[in-house]
Write a protein that holds these residues in place. Structure first.
Motif, short mmCIF file in Angstrom:
data_model
loop_
_atom_site.label_atom_id
_atom_site.label_comp_id
_atom_site.label_asym_id
_atom_site.label_seq_id
_atom_site.Cartn_x
_atom_site.Cartn_y
_atom_site.Cartn_z
N LEU A 19 0.84 -1.20 0.00
CA LEU A 19 0.00 0.00 0.00
C LEU A 19 0.87 1.25 0.00
N GLU A 20 1.90 1.27 0.85
CA GLU A 20 2.81 2.43 0.89
C GLU A 20 3.56 2.58 -0.43
N THR A 21 3.94 1.47 -1.04
CA THR A 21 4.64 1.51 -2.33
C THR A 21 3.74 2.12 -3.39
N PHE A 22 2.50 1.65 -3.46
CA PHE A 22 1.57 2.18 -4.46
C PHE A 22 1.34 3.67 -4.25
N LEU A 24 3.30 5.83 -2.83
CA LEU A 24 4.53 6.54 -3.17
C LEU A 24 4.69 6.67 -4.69
N LEU A 25 4.34 5.61 -5.41
CA LEU A 25 4.42 5.67 -6.87
C LEU A 25 3.40 6.66 -7.44
N VAL A 26 2.21 6.70 -6.86
CA VAL A 26 1.21 7.68 -7.30
C VAL A 26 1.76 9.09 -7.09
N LYS A 27 2.38 9.30 -5.96
CA LYS A 27 2.95 10.62 -5.64
C LYS A 27 4.04 11.02 -6.64
N LEU A 38 12.81 2.91 -4.32
CA LEU A 38 11.62 2.54 -3.55
C LEU A 38 12.02 1.79 -2.29
N ALA A 39 12.91 0.83 -2.45
CA ALA A 39 13.37 0.03 -1.30
C ALA A 39 14.03 0.93 -0.26
N ARG A 40 14.85 1.87 -0.72
CA ARG A 40 15.54 2.78 0.21
C ARG A 40 14.55 3.68 0.94
N LEU A 41 13.62 4.27 0.19
CA LEU A 41 12.65 5.19 0.80
C LEU A 41 11.74 4.50 1.81
N LEU A 42 11.40 3.25 1.53
CA LEU A 42 10.49 2.52 2.43
C LEU A 42 11.24 1.64 3.43
N GLU A 43 12.58 1.69 3.35
CA GLU A 43 13.44 0.93 4.26
C GLU A 43 13.07 -0.56 4.25
N VAL A 44 13.06 -1.11 3.04
CA VAL A 44 12.74 -2.51 2.81
C VAL A 44 13.89 -3.13 2.03
N PRO A 45 14.30 -4.36 2.35
CA PRO A 45 15.34 -5.00 1.55
C PRO A 45 14.92 -5.07 0.08
N ASN A 47 15.27 -7.34 -2.23
CA ASN A 47 14.61 -8.56 -2.70
C ASN A 47 13.15 -8.61 -2.22
N THR A 48 12.89 -8.08 -1.04
CA THR A 48 11.51 -8.01 -0.54
C THR A 48 10.71 -7.03 -1.38
N MET A 49 11.31 -5.89 -1.72
CA MET A 49 10.63 -4.90 -2.54
C MET A 49 10.29 -5.49 -3.91
N SER A 50 11.20 -6.26 -4.47
CA SER A 50 10.95 -6.89 -5.76
C SER A 50 9.73 -7.79 -5.70
N ALA A 51 9.59 -8.53 -4.63
CA ALA A 51 8.42 -9.41 -4.48
C ALA A 51 7.13 -8.60 -4.36
N HIS A 52 7.18 -7.50 -3.63
CA HIS A 52 5.99 -6.64 -3.50
C HIS A 52 5.63 -6.00 -4.84
N LEU A 53 6.62 -5.55 -5.58
CA LEU A 53 6.37 -4.94 -6.88
C LEU A 53 5.79 -5.95 -7.86
N ALA A 54 6.25 -7.19 -7.79
CA ALA A 54 5.70 -8.24 -8.65
C ALA A 54 4.23 -8.48 -8.34
N THR A 55 3.87 -8.47 -7.06
CA THR A 55 2.47 -8.65 -6.66
C THR A 55 1.61 -7.51 -7.18
N LEU A 56 2.09 -6.28 -7.02
CA LEU A 56 1.35 -5.11 -7.50
C LEU A 56 1.23 -5.12 -9.02
N SER A 57 2.27 -5.58 -9.69
CA SER A 57 2.25 -5.65 -11.15
C SER A 57 1.24 -6.69 -11.64
N ARG A 58 1.24 -7.87 -11.03
CA ARG A 58 0.27 -8.91 -11.41
C ARG A 58 -1.16 -8.45 -11.17
#
Length: 126
Positions: A19-22, A24-27, A38-45, A47-58
């Motif tokens: 939700l925070e990623t989405f 932030l991208l809208v912003k 994105l990973a740096r701004l949200l303080e997420v590893p 590889n974890t960010m990649s998994a979240h982005l894949a979910t949002l993309s699908r």
């Protein structure tokens, strides 16, 4: 939009980091952000960010494009529009006056900027 597509999109947003990623991208529309940023701004590893982005993309909420060595992610505004319209398509049983407050609350963030009126200057004598 089909109900299963709406469920996928809502499920993707039903997690804090996604939700925070989405949001932030809208912003950062229309430029988008690199995955590493994105990973740096949200303080997420990363590889974890990649998994979240894949979910949002699908789910049809995020798109990506390769720029040199980076992958730039953008909010898929059209996908979000489809989800929003799906959620409110039967708003208030067709009573427009009941939905008016909802529509009005969306306008301030999305209204086109008004151009400042042009000021005519008086001609000066030389």
């Amino acid at each position: 939009m089909k109900p299963q597509d709406a469920i996928a999109a809502l499920s993707a947003l039903a997690q804090v980091t996604r939700l925070e990623t989405f949001r932030l991208l809208v912003k950062h529309e229309p430029a988008g952000l690199a995955a590493g940023e994105l990973a740096r701004l949200l303080e997420v590893p990363q590889n974890t960010m990649s998994a979240h982005l894949a979910t949002l993309s699908r789910a049809g909420l995020v798109s990506s494009v390769r720029q040199s060595r980076s992958i730039i992610y953008r909010a898929d505004i059209d996908g979000f529009r489809k989800l929003t319209l799906f959620l409110i398509q039967d708003c208030c049983g067709g009573s427009a006056e009941l939905c008016a407050p909802l529509v009005e609350s969306l306008l301030p963030c999305c209204a086109p900027a008004k151009k400042a009126p042009r000021v005519k200057r008086a001609a000066t004598a030389e």
